[in-house]
Motif scaffolding. Structure first.
Motif, PDB file in Angstrom:
ATOM      1  N   ASP A 281       0.809  -1.217   0.000  1.00 13.71           N
ATOM      2  CA  ASP A 281       0.000   0.000   0.000  1.00 13.71           C
ATOM      3  C   ASP A 281       0.850   1.278   0.000  1.00 13.71           C
ATOM      4  OD1 ASP A 281       1.069  -0.015   2.529  1.00 13.71           O
ATOM      5  OD2 ASP A 281      -0.859   0.120   3.592  1.00 13.71           O
ATOM      6  N   GLY A 282       2.173   1.106  -0.098  1.00 12.73           N
ATOM      7  CA  GLY A 282       3.063   2.264  -0.162  1.00 12.73           C
ATOM      8  C   GLY A 282       3.583   2.734   1.185  1.00 12.73           C
ATOM      9  N   SER A 283       3.155   2.113   2.272  1.00  6.87           N
ATOM     10  CA  SER A 283       3.643   2.538   3.593  1.00  6.87           C
ATOM     11  C   SER A 283       5.127   2.181   3.735  1.00  6.87           C
ATOM     12  CB  SER A 283       2.811   1.889   4.691  1.00  6.87           C
ATOM     13  OG  SER A 283       2.863   0.474   4.603  1.00  6.87           O
ATOM     14  N   TYR A 284       5.819   3.073   4.385  1.00  4.90           N
ATOM     15  CA  TYR A 284       7.269   2.957   4.547  1.00  4.90           C
ATOM     16  C   TYR A 284       7.550   1.967   5.675  1.00  4.90           C
ATOM     17  CZ  TYR A 284      11.982   5.098   4.194  1.00  4.90           C
ATOM     18  OH  TYR A 284      13.316   5.354   3.968  1.00  4.90           O
ATOM     19  N   LYS A 285       8.224   0.826   5.374  1.00  2.00           N
ATOM     20  CA  LYS A 285       8.413  -0.223   6.383  1.00  2.00           C
ATOM     21  C   LYS A 285       9.869  -0.429   6.788  1.00  2.00           C
ATOM     22  CE  LYS A 285       8.769  -4.191   3.224  1.00  2.00           C
ATOM     23  NZ  LYS A 285       8.211  -5.517   2.884  1.00  2.00           N
ATOM     24  N   ALA A 286      10.809   0.060   5.994  1.00  5.96           N
ATOM     25  CA  ALA A 286      12.237  -0.035   6.327  1.00  5.96           C
ATOM     26  C   ALA A 286      12.953   1.076   5.579  1.00  5.96           C
ATOM     27  CB  ALA A 286      12.799  -1.400   5.951  1.00  5.96           C
ATOM     28  N   MET A 287      14.152   1.399   6.001  1.00 10.30           N
ATOM     29  CA  MET A 287      14.857   2.525   5.383  1.00 10.30           C
ATOM     30  C   MET A 287      16.337   2.214   5.202  1.00 10.30           C
ATOM     31  SD  MET A 287      14.644   5.085   8.672  1.00 10.30           S
ATOM     32  CE  MET A 287      15.466   6.454   7.886  1.00 10.30           C
ATOM     33  N   TYR A 288      17.029   3.122   4.544  1.00  9.87           N
ATOM     34  CA  TYR A 288      18.452   2.942   4.273  1.00  9.87           C
ATOM     35  C   TYR A 288      19.116   4.310   4.221  1.00  9.87           C
ATOM     36  CZ  TYR A 288      17.493   4.550  -0.479  1.00  9.87           C
ATOM     37  OH  TYR A 288      17.121   5.303  -1.560  1.00  9.87           O
ATOM     38  N   VAL A 289      20.426   4.287   4.323  1.00 13.94           N
ATOM     39  CA  VAL A 289      21.210   5.501   4.101  1.00 13.94           C
ATOM     40  C   VAL A 289      22.221   5.205   2.999  1.00 13.94           C
ATOM     41  CG1 VAL A 289      20.974   6.317   6.475  1.00 13.94           C
ATOM     42  CG2 VAL A 289      22.946   4.905   5.853  1.00 13.94           C
ATOM     43  N   HIS A 290      22.618   6.235   2.287  1.00 18.07           N
ATOM     44  CA  HIS A 290      23.636   6.051   1.256  1.00 18.07           C
ATOM     45  C   HIS A 290      24.424   7.339   1.112  1.00 18.07           C
ATOM     46  CE1 HIS A 290      21.554   8.480  -1.850  1.00 18.07           C
ATOM     47  NE2 HIS A 290      20.459   8.044  -1.259  1.00 18.07           N
ATOM     48  N   PRO A 291      25.693   7.264   0.761  1.00 23.12           N
ATOM     49  CA  PRO A 291      26.432   5.990   0.632  1.00 23.12           C
ATOM     50  C   PRO A 291      26.766   5.407   1.987  1.00 23.12           C
ATOM     51  CG  PRO A 291      27.927   7.829   0.328  1.00 23.12           C
ATOM     52  CD  PRO A 291      26.557   8.436   0.478  1.00 23.12           C
ATOM     53  N   ARG A 292      26.828   4.082   2.060  1.00 21.08           N
ATOM     54  CA  ARG A 292      27.288   3.436   3.282  1.00 21.08           C
ATOM     55  C   ARG A 292      28.817   3.438   3.288  1.00 21.08           C
ATOM     56  NH1 ARG A 292      23.019  -0.008   2.111  1.00 21.08           N
ATOM     57  NH2 ARG A 292      24.361  -1.716   1.475  1.00 21.08           N
ATOM     58  N   PRO A 293      29.424   3.085   4.427  1.00 23.53           N
ATOM     59  CA  PRO A 293      30.888   3.191   4.526  1.00 23.53           C
ATOM     60  C   PRO A 293      31.619   2.396   3.457  1.00 23.53           C
ATOM     61  CG  PRO A 293      29.933   2.886   6.700  1.00 23.53           C
ATOM     62  CD  PRO A 293      28.821   2.686   5.719  1.00 23.53           C
ATOM     63  N   TYR A 294      32.756   2.914   3.052  1.00 24.46           N
ATOM     64  CA  TYR A 294      33.616   2.228   2.094  1.00 24.46           C
ATOM     65  C   TYR A 294      34.165   0.944   2.697  1.00 24.46           C
ATOM     66  CZ  TYR A 294      37.509   1.591  -1.216  1.00 24.46           C
ATOM     67  OH  TYR A 294      38.381   1.099  -2.135  1.00 24.46           O
ATOM     68  N   GLN A 295      34.493   0.986   3.985  1.00 25.45           N
ATOM     69  CA  GLN A 295      35.048  -0.185   4.651  1.00 25.45           C
ATOM     70  C   GLN A 295      34.001  -1.287   4.768  1.00 25.45           C
ATOM     71  OE1 GLN A 295      35.659   2.751   7.467  1.00 25.45           O
ATOM     72  NE2 GLN A 295      37.697   2.070   8.079  1.00 25.45           N
TER      73      GLN A 295
END
Length: 298
Positions: free
Chosen positions: A86-100
């Protein structure tokens, strides 16, 4: 930009005036609550760095915030990792993630044994503000015990921990003391009045089991701290000897050096760094001064 040449260091903050402006829960007058906030904040950061789709629900934070639904149909089809049907936001992310791989090495800043034990359990490093050898070991021993248990090996004292100390390498003992004494006296007098519990008065810098003499109580901060190695101010030979002493007594591996000396000309600060790297650091190459002494006495 650094291709992974980065460590990540965190601390709770110095006083309630500063921390409270960022978050009402970050009131240093309630240290137990601040500690929980501190740990949860770090937990969120590490999740964001290591998981492509992360969620979090704790005492202070919930991510993603419930009740938000994607309405922009130009981004369809929605990625099922982050949105329900239904379009509800259930998980998230950040970018860019660490190079290591995983995340950068984590360092905490603390002088509290429970924090050292926690860091050892998690495999993080800890930097403490410079203190007497017995007070330092009181923090480092719980760390070594916890890290040894985590890694299934005998961790040596000093591994994974370090000390933050004020340093100045002068052209002579007289020049170093004359240059830095006023700045140290002003800085520590300011710190001593900034914490209501008195942790940063002279008594707070006494080693475990140590008593202050009347002369020390009446004397200035510079002599009190430099005599104990809590600050390291002198010529190159004096500074190198102090660092070697810390290696011998507490197994010192890592140093974080401060030179925030109010009123000292910038040219003198640069000259101190030049002397440090020309005359002190080379003595601590692949074989430390402490190791050389052991070999000499063998």
């Amino acid at each position: 930009m650094t291709l992974g040449r980065m460590d990540f260091g965190v601390a709770k903050g110095i006083n309630a005036r500063a921390t409270l402006q960022f978050n009402r829960d970050a009131d240093r007058r309630d240290n137990a609550k601040v500690m929980r906030l501190y740990q949860e904040s770090l937990e969120v950061i590490l999740k964001a760095w290591t998981q492509e789709a992360f969620t979090h629900k704790g005492e202070f934070y919930e991510f993603p915030v419930p009740g938000w639904t994607k309405t922009n149909r130009f981004v369809e089809p929605l990625d099922p990792r982050y949105h329900a049907a239904d379009g509800s936001y259930k998980a998230m992310y950040v970018h860019p993630r660490p190079y290591q791989p995983g995340h950068p090495p984590v360092w905490l800043m603390s002088n509290a044994p429970p924090t050292f034990a926690l860091a050892g359990e998690r495999g993080w490093g800890v930097i403490s503000m410079s203190a007497g050898p017995r007070a330092t070991r009181a923090c480092w021993e719980p760390y070594r015990e916890a890290l040894s248990k985590r890694e299934g090996r005998a961790v040596r004292l000093g591994e994974g921990v370090g000390v933050c100390t004020a340093v100045y390498v002068g052209e002579s003992m007289a020049e170093a003391e004359a240059t830095i004494r006023p700045a140290i006296n002003a800085y520590y007098a300011f710190l001593g009045g900034s914490r209501p519990a008195g942790e940063w008065t002279k008594a707070g810098y006494l080693d475990v089991g140590e008593d202050m003499t009347p002369a020390e109580a009446d004397g200035d901060w510079f002599d009190f701290l430099n005599a104990r190695g809590i600050i390291v101010v002198g010529d190159a030979a004096f500074v190198a000897d102090r660092f070697a002493e810390k290696q011998e007594t507490i197994g010192l591996d890592h140093l974080m050096l401060m030179q925030q000396y109010t009123g000292v000309p910038y040219a003198k600060i640069l000259a101190s760094w030049d002397r440090l790297f020309e005359h002190v650091v080379p003595q601590f190459g692949t074989q430390s001064i402490a190791q050389k002494r052991e070999l000499a006495h063998a």
